[in-house]
Design a protein around this motif. Structure first.
Motif, PDB file in Angstrom:
ATOM      1  N   ILE A 122      66.241  37.667   1.409  1.00  0.00           N
ATOM      2  CA  ILE A 122      67.119  39.429   0.827  1.00  0.00           C
ATOM      3  C   ILE A 122      66.254  39.999  -0.616  1.00  0.00           C
ATOM      4  N   ALA A 123      66.439  38.398  -1.234  1.00  0.00           N
ATOM      5  CA  ALA A 123      66.454  38.941  -2.585  1.00  0.00           C
ATOM      6  C   ALA A 123      65.369  38.660  -3.338  1.00  0.00           C
ATOM      7  N   GLY A 124      64.543  38.569  -2.648  1.00  0.00           N
ATOM      8  CA  GLY A 124      62.523  38.740  -2.836  1.00  0.00           C
ATOM      9  C   GLY A 124      62.498  40.170  -2.188  1.00  0.00           C
ATOM     10  N   GLY A 125      63.328  40.280  -0.891  1.00  0.00           N
ATOM     11  CA  GLY A 125      62.355  42.214  -0.322  1.00  0.00           C
ATOM     12  C   GLY A 125      62.994  42.879  -1.437  1.00  0.00           C
ATOM     13  N   VAL A 126      63.979  42.656  -2.204  1.00  0.00           N
ATOM     14  CA  VAL A 126      65.082  43.500  -2.811  1.00  0.00           C
ATOM     15  C   VAL A 126      63.565  43.832  -3.853  1.00  0.00           C
ATOM     16  N   LEU A 127      62.969  42.392  -4.587  1.00  0.00           N
ATOM     17  CA  LEU A 127      62.689  42.715  -5.763  1.00  0.00           C
ATOM     18  C   LEU A 127      61.326  43.218  -5.551  1.00  0.00           C
ATOM     19  N   LEU A 148      60.745  45.379  -3.233  1.00  0.00           N
ATOM     20  CA  LEU A 148      61.212  47.549  -3.445  1.00  0.00           C
ATOM     21  C   LEU A 148      61.417  48.048  -3.599  1.00  0.00           C
ATOM     22  N   ALA A 149      61.981  47.308  -4.594  1.00  0.00           N
ATOM     23  CA  ALA A 149      61.920  47.732  -6.290  1.00  0.00           C
ATOM     24  C   ALA A 149      61.153  47.956  -7.219  1.00  0.00           C
ATOM     25  N   LEU A 150      59.277  47.188  -6.749  1.00  0.00           N
ATOM     26  CA  LEU A 150      58.231  46.928  -7.575  1.00  0.00           C
ATOM     27  C   LEU A 150      57.459  48.615  -7.227  1.00  0.00           C
ATOM     28  N   ALA A 151      57.525  48.347  -5.079  1.00  0.00           N
ATOM     29  CA  ALA A 151      57.070  49.664  -4.153  1.00  0.00           C
ATOM     30  C   ALA A 151      57.381  50.205  -5.046  1.00  0.00           C
ATOM     31  N   LEU A 152      58.612  50.980  -5.423  1.00  0.00           N
ATOM     32  CA  LEU A 152      59.433  52.088  -4.988  1.00  0.00           C
ATOM     33  C   LEU A 152      59.075  52.473  -6.707  1.00  0.00           C
ATOM     34  N   TRP A 153      58.823  51.985  -7.666  1.00  0.00           N
ATOM     35  CA  TRP A 153      58.494  52.157  -9.002  1.00  0.00           C
ATOM     36  C   TRP A 153      57.260  52.493  -9.097  1.00  0.00           C
ATOM     37  N   LEU A 154      56.090  51.943  -8.148  1.00  0.00           N
ATOM     38  CA  LEU A 154      54.966  51.640  -9.022  1.00  0.00           C
ATOM     39  C   LEU A 154      54.398  53.408  -8.073  1.00  0.00           C
ATOM     40  N   GLY A 155      55.236  53.657  -7.139  1.00  0.00           N
ATOM     41  CA  GLY A 155      55.055  55.031  -5.791  1.00  0.00           C
ATOM     42  C   GLY A 155      55.827  55.800  -6.796  1.00  0.00           C
ATOM     43  N   PHE A 189      55.302  54.000   4.320  1.00  0.00           N
ATOM     44  CA  PHE A 189      54.106  52.844   5.485  1.00  0.00           C
ATOM     45  C   PHE A 189      54.865  51.152   4.656  1.00  0.00           C
ATOM     46  N   LEU A 190      55.124  51.435   3.535  1.00  0.00           N
ATOM     47  CA  LEU A 190      55.405  50.343   2.684  1.00  0.00           C
ATOM     48  C   LEU A 190      56.891  49.297   2.786  1.00  0.00           C
ATOM     49  N   VAL A 191      57.348  50.851   2.535  1.00  0.00           N
ATOM     50  CA  VAL A 191      58.926  51.165   1.821  1.00  0.00           C
ATOM     51  C   VAL A 191      60.026  50.389   3.178  1.00  0.00           C
ATOM     52  N   TYR A 206      60.755  43.026   7.405  1.00  0.00           N
ATOM     53  CA  TYR A 206      60.735  41.349   7.561  1.00  0.00           C
ATOM     54  C   TYR A 206      61.909  40.798   6.272  1.00  0.00           C
ATOM     55  N   THR A 207      62.555  41.066   5.063  1.00  0.00           N
ATOM     56  CA  THR A 207      62.930  40.781   4.261  1.00  0.00           C
ATOM     57  C   THR A 207      65.153  41.025   4.665  1.00  0.00           C
ATOM     58  N   VAL A 208      64.960  42.351   4.564  1.00  0.00           N
ATOM     59  CA  VAL A 208      66.437  42.788   4.425  1.00  0.00           C
ATOM     60  C   VAL A 208      67.269  42.846   5.673  1.00  0.00           C
ATOM     61  N   ARG A 209      66.340  43.127   6.956  1.00  0.00           N
ATOM     62  CA  ARG A 209      67.084  43.510   7.714  1.00  0.00           C
ATOM     63  C   ARG A 209      66.864  42.882   8.701  1.00  0.00           C
ATOM     64  N   PRO A 210      66.232  41.303   9.239  1.00  0.00           N
ATOM     65  CA  PRO A 210      66.650  40.321   9.916  1.00  0.00           C
ATOM     66  C   PRO A 210      68.042  39.900   9.757  1.00  0.00           C
ATOM     67  N   ALA A 211      68.616  39.524  11.140  1.00  0.00           N
ATOM     68  CA  ALA A 211      70.139  39.015  10.972  1.00  0.00           C
ATOM     69  C   ALA A 211      70.201  38.460  11.889  1.00  0.00           C
TER      70      ALA A 211
END
Length: 226
Positions: A29-34, A36-43, A64-66, A72-77
């Motif tokens: 989750i921590a890796g996914g949030v980072l 996602l934040a990078l992808a949103l910032w660049l996008g 596509f990416l978000v 693969y990171t935030v959703r699995p449970a």
């Protein structure tokens, strides 16, 4: 003379619904949030400052990416209660009543096998070889410490033996292996219960699949036309 009205039966209290135990990967989750934040910032930067097709490419890349990264990171449970196991993987949701579970297995990934032979990976409970090695080293150190305490008790009095027994409280296990042990225990306790019967259901996560495919197609077209 008045006839008493028949009394309606008092409502029976419903059986309490057991709460789900939820198993997720904090590191994932921590890796996914980072990411996602990078992808949103660049996008978003490309959407604001880009020109021509750059904005459309940035939008398609985000579509596509978000959801793909989130899948693969935030959703699995993994959700477990007294009746069933619900596995939320990147693109599917699998519900297995305990009576339909055949076994759990841990090798390079953690998996659950259904009675019909189907295998489902538990994405939110990753196997950490590093964690297993660390747990093995801790267990070796603890075993050596227990041996030293027992020898001290032999020459220094009975109190040392009692201390060693208090410290020993089961083998040291990696976190993922502890989680799998909990699931096995719950399965063993509930697999024959009346409420644990039913059919295995598998549902595709269209809320993830559709935007990922749409974004991939749009991005491919935009890149193809330049």
């Amino acid at each position: 003379m008045t006839t008493p009205e028949p009394q309606s039966p008092s409502p029976q209290p419903s059986a309490p619904v057991s709460k789900d135990r939820v198993y997720r990967s904090p590191a994932g989750i921590a890796g996914g949030v980072l990411v996602l934040a990078l992808a949103l910032w660049l996008g978003i930067d490309a959407l604001v400052a880009g020109e021509g097709n750059t904005r459309w490419k940035a939008l398609a890349a985000l579509v596509f990416l978000v959801p793909l990264v989130a899948a693969y990171t935030v959703r699995p449970a993994v959700f477990a209660n007294e009746d069933r196991l619900r596995v939320r993987n990147p693109f599917r949701v699998i519900v297995l009543p305990w009576a339909e579970v055949e076994s759990f297995r841990s090798a390079y990934s953690n998996e659950v096998f259904a009675e019909d032979g189907a295998k489902y990976q538990l994405w939110s409970i990753p196997v950490s070889l590093r964690g297993r090695k660390k747990a093995a080293r801790q267990e070796d150190r603890r075993a050596a410490g227990d041996t030293g305490r027992r020898r001290g008790g032999l020459f220094g009095g009975p109190g040392q033996l009692g201390s060693a027994a208090a410290v020993t409280d089961g083998p040291v296990r990696a976190q993922g292996d502890k989680t799998m042990d909990e699931l096995r225990e719950l399965w063993e306790a509930r697999k024959d219960a009346a409420g644990s019967k039913g059919d295995v259901t598998v549902r595709w996560a269209y809320e993830i699949v559709v935007p990922v495919l749409a974004g991939a197609v749009a991005l491919a077209v935009l890149l193809g036309v330049g």
